[in-house]
Design an enzyme around this catalytic site. Sequence first.
Site, PDB file in Angstrom:
ATOM      1  N   GLU A  14      40.547  40.789  50.023  1.00 25.28           N
ATOM      2  CA  GLU A  14      41.426  39.875  50.747  1.00 25.28           C
ATOM      3  C   GLU A  14      42.284  40.622  51.754  1.00 25.28           C
ATOM      4  O   GLU A  14      42.650  41.786  51.557  1.00 25.28           O
ATOM      5  CB  GLU A  14      42.327  39.134  49.751  1.00 25.28           C
ATOM      6  CG  GLU A  14      43.200  38.059  50.361  1.00 25.28           C
ATOM      7  CD  GLU A  14      43.990  37.283  49.332  1.00 25.28           C
ATOM      8  OE1 GLU A  14      44.239  36.080  49.544  1.00 25.28           O
ATOM      9  OE2 GLU A  14      44.383  37.892  48.307  1.00 25.28           O
ATOM     10  N   GLU A  44      44.460  33.937  38.639  1.00 22.74           N
ATOM     11  CA  GLU A  44      43.759  34.167  39.903  1.00 22.74           C
ATOM     12  C   GLU A  44      43.506  35.662  40.043  1.00 22.74           C
ATOM     13  O   GLU A  44      44.395  36.483  39.815  1.00 22.74           O
ATOM     14  CB  GLU A  44      44.587  33.657  41.078  1.00 22.74           C
ATOM     15  CG  GLU A  44      43.966  33.929  42.444  1.00 22.74           C
ATOM     16  CD  GLU A  44      44.809  33.388  43.599  1.00 22.74           C
ATOM     17  OE1 GLU A  44      45.560  32.425  43.374  1.00 22.74           O
ATOM     18  OE2 GLU A  44      44.717  33.947  44.705  1.00 22.74           O
TER      19      GLU A  44
END
Length: 380
Positions: free
Chosen positions: A178, A173
């Site tokens: 974010e 990932e």
Amino acid sequence: MSLDRKLSHQDKSKNQNIPLHTAYHISLQSKVFDKDANMLPSAIKPILATVALAHSSFAAYTVSADFHSANFLSAFDFFTDADPTKGFVRYLGAEPAIDSKIIGVVPTHKNATFLGVDSTNSFDTGRPSLRLTSKGIFNHGLFIFDIAHMPGGQCGVWPSIWLVGPDWPKGGEIDILEGVNDQTTNAMTLHTSANCTVDANGFSGNLTTPNCDIKAPGQPDNSGCAISSYNPQSYGVGLNADGGAVYAMEWTSKAITIWFFPRNKIPADIARSTTPNDTTPGSPDPSKWGRPVAHFCSDACNIDQHFKDMRLVINTAFCGSWAGNTWDASSCKEKALTCNEYVAKNPQAFVDAYWLINDIKVYEDKGVKRRWNRRRSMKE
């Protein structure tokens, strides 16, 4: 023709799959709607979905994908299962999202793609939002994100742009953009299985955890190897106040590298044309961009072993395993006892929790082939 007939559904595990060949044309007269938000132009038109993937060669890269308002629906699957992070969110499919006016096009903002959340109603079972997963699968590449506006800074919100491989965490990932709650700078993170650590040099950000393994000893569970930006323009309120920004992520066998460019400092080789839906590829040369904000590289991490067959994901979640679990550690705890309670009862708090994406271009080495397919998107 009805909207139902213009959408092709393969309803497997509730994930709507809109094939790449489908031409999706909506009557703009009947579907134009207004968004009552100070920062948004009033005319947001429902998104169209026709494929416009460029293939132009230059320097070391070839454009393999160009995501913009004319092809978002055809290039992405709409994830509609329960949130894997146990968030207070309900992800909508394509048709419900259009009807709820949380996806569309802003013609007066260079035809940017609008990806929003419900900011009108109270909910007991999760606030409606979007989680889009690319149909395309990628191995290596240079990903360039031109973002005019993003969620972030609102309590309970968890926006992210990321890539994820199959059989998580074995396929890896990559979290490019974010954050949660009242966070003010971007957090960039890799999540892997065992045996992947990174060095603390070659970048301007702050390495907070060096071990990418989600079960790394001495680190909180699922921390991964994380680098945070020092720049308040890199995320949420600061990014939006500056008119947006560009993020670039280069993924090779040697390293995963992220650059951040404020709106007034975008390199000329990737600067976006003023023409809406311009598919001109540009000629990006990362060697000229200066020091990156994040550089994940080490002899102790085999990039090709840990990151492969990845899909691009864009989503806005609420609460869950990060925003919810850190609620008490933020200023948000003064607003409500729990994250879920606040998100459920305060729709007006999320008027600005939306993405405006000018475009996303993916460049790949000439010798690396991309794969597009119609399988439904992977979950963690």
